[in-house]
Enzyme design. Structure first.
Site, PDB file in Angstrom:
ATOM      1  N   ASP A 212       0.862  -1.178   0.000  1.00 39.49           N
ATOM      2  CA  ASP A 212       0.000   0.000   0.000  1.00 39.49           C
ATOM      3  C   ASP A 212       0.898   1.228   0.000  1.00 39.49           C
ATOM      4  O   ASP A 212       2.074   1.144   0.375  1.00 39.49           O
ATOM      5  CB  ASP A 212      -0.931   0.006   1.221  1.00 39.49           C
ATOM      6  CG  ASP A 212      -2.208   0.803   0.978  1.00 39.49           C
ATOM      7  OD1 ASP A 212      -3.266   0.188   0.778  1.00 39.49           O
ATOM      8  OD2 ASP A 212      -2.145   2.052   0.990  1.00 39.49           O
TER       9      ASP A 212
ATOM     10  N   ASN B 163      -4.794  -4.635  -7.152  1.00 36.68           N
ATOM     11  CA  ASN B 163      -6.035  -4.046  -6.671  1.00 36.68           C
ATOM     12  C   ASN B 163      -5.948  -2.558  -6.368  1.00 36.68           C
ATOM     13  O   ASN B 163      -6.976  -1.878  -6.306  1.00 36.68           O
ATOM     14  CB  ASN B 163      -6.453  -4.811  -5.398  1.00 36.68           C
ATOM     15  CG  ASN B 163      -7.542  -4.136  -4.625  1.00 36.68           C
ATOM     16  OD1 ASN B 163      -8.691  -4.084  -5.059  1.00 36.68           O
ATOM     17  ND2 ASN B 163      -7.198  -3.599  -3.456  1.00 36.68           N
TER      18      ASN B 163
ATOM     19  N   TYR C  37     -11.734   8.003 -15.057  1.00 34.34           N
ATOM     20  CA  TYR C  37     -11.841   6.728 -14.341  1.00 34.34           C
ATOM     21  C   TYR C  37     -12.296   5.625 -15.292  1.00 34.34           C
ATOM     22  O   TYR C  37     -11.754   4.510 -15.282  1.00 34.34           O
ATOM     23  CB  TYR C  37     -12.818   6.877 -13.173  1.00 34.34           C
ATOM     24  CG  TYR C  37     -12.897   5.681 -12.269  1.00 34.34           C
ATOM     25  CD1 TYR C  37     -11.857   5.378 -11.388  1.00 34.34           C
ATOM     26  CD2 TYR C  37     -14.024   4.866 -12.257  1.00 34.34           C
ATOM     27  CE1 TYR C  37     -11.938   4.289 -10.532  1.00 34.34           C
ATOM     28  CE2 TYR C  37     -14.111   3.767 -11.416  1.00 34.34           C
ATOM     29  CZ  TYR C  37     -13.067   3.491 -10.551  1.00 34.34           C
ATOM     30  OH  TYR C  37     -13.140   2.401  -9.702  1.00 34.34           O
TER      31      TYR C  37
ATOM     32  N   LYS D  53     -10.337   2.048 -16.207  1.00 37.66           N
ATOM     33  CA  LYS D  53     -10.905   0.735 -15.893  1.00 37.66           C
ATOM     34  C   LYS D  53     -11.224  -0.074 -17.149  1.00 37.66           C
ATOM     35  O   LYS D  53     -11.151  -1.308 -17.128  1.00 37.66           O
ATOM     36  CB  LYS D  53     -12.136   0.900 -14.997  1.00 37.66           C
ATOM     37  CG  LYS D  53     -11.797   1.452 -13.615  1.00 37.66           C
ATOM     38  CD  LYS D  53     -10.751   0.605 -12.893  1.00 37.66           C
ATOM     39  CE  LYS D  53     -10.466   1.081 -11.483  1.00 37.66           C
ATOM     40  NZ  LYS D  53      -9.495   0.210 -10.772  1.00 37.66           N
TER      41      LYS D  53
END
Length: 303
Positions: free
Chosen positions: A38, A91, A162, A166
């Site tokens: 992260d 992710n 976005y 994606k």
């Protein structure tokens, strides 16, 4: 596909919250070694403490997934500590919206850097390692899951940056799945396409680069931020439930993973329009009041 998880290794980016943290919890409970990645240091430290407390061997690294050299170094550390991973969860993601012509070059670099290059780097760094493991061990099983979004199958307005990121993840993952099928039966791939789930992505500004201050957001970007915050807050499906769907998909070798399968009707409408060479359908056909509110806000720039 992975049929047994005990003693195997999971690498999870965006592991400090949301789907990443929930998948880390499941991985730990199933006896896996867990690599937590992260960019937010406090969230990473908290996740590491929790996963260690569940009894898992852990490796935690603060990493900017958009940086190829940093991801390459991560892959080296994983190989040294655990060998080739079995489950790679690309992710990490950030959210940003607004009218597509209002996004600055830095907006594009940030969102595509994390959402697209983060996945590219994960695939590029770990897939060869996994293939090498498969070649040397006939019992090796591996699976790569990339997080996209329903926005990777649709084109909702006021969130073009976005959507673009994606859609790229969906295309990349479908191709990865097909490429893997050409060369091995031991490794496969899935794409996760969540709808509105409370994960913290609506608060992506907490990790905005210093040269992209939230104070510089345009009116349309603020409108989209408020819209997504409301939508995710009202979501009925939890991140934990989605994480379980991810593990189910790995076990069943299921490619598409949806948090809200009922939303596929909108995807079908888009696909039907493409096949019949029609203009894009109204994205708010099922919820016209949302479209009316968005148009009124944008035309009046009330936020």
């Amino acid at each position: 596909m992975i049929t047994s998880f005990k003693g195997k290794t999971a690498v999870l980016t965006g592991a400090g919250s949301g789907f990443g943290l929930e998948c880390a919890r499941i991985a730990a409970r199933r006896g896996m070694n867990v690599v937590l990645v992260d960019i937010q240091d406090d969230a990473l430290q908290a996740a590491e403490a929790e996963i260690k407390a569940l009894g898992a061997r852990t490796l935690a690294r603060r990493v900017d997934v958009s940086k190829p050299p940093v991801m390459e170094l991560l892959a080296e550390h994983v190989k040294e500590e655990f060998g080739a991973p079995h489950f790679v969860f690309n992710n990490a993601g950030v959210g940003a919206g607004g009218l597509v012509w209002e996004n600055t070059v830095r907006d594009w670099e940030w969102v595509l850097g994390v959402n697209v290059w983060g996945v590219i780097n994960g695939v590029r760094c770990f897939t060869p390692m996994m293939l090498e493991a498969a070649r040397s061990d006939a019992h090796y099983q591996g699976h790569i899951v990339n997080t996209a979004s329903m926005a990777g199958l649709l084109t909702p307005p006021n969130m073009g940056i976005y959507n673009v990121s994606k859609h790229a993840v969906v295309a990349l993952t479908e191709t990865l799945y097909q490429d893997l099928k050409l060369v091995t039966d031991q490794i496969s791939a899935s794409v996760l396409c969540p709808y509105f789930v409370a994960t913290g992505i609506h608060a992506s500004e907490r990790n905005r680069p210093s040269d992209l201050p939230a104070s510089d957001l345009t009116a349309s970007q603020r409108i989209q931020e408020a819209t997504i915050t409301r939508a995710t807050a009202s979501g009925k499906v939890s991140a934990a439930e989605v994480a379980q769907k991810v593990f189910d998909a790995i076990e069943q070798n299921q490619f598409y993973v949806f948090s809200h399968p009922h939303a596929l009707g909108i995807v079908k409408s888009r696909a039907d329009a493409i096949v019949s060479i029609q203009n894009p359908p109204d994205p708010f056909a099922e919820r016209p009041e949302i479209g009316q509110q968005l148009r009124a806000s944008l035309r009046g720039m009330t936020i």
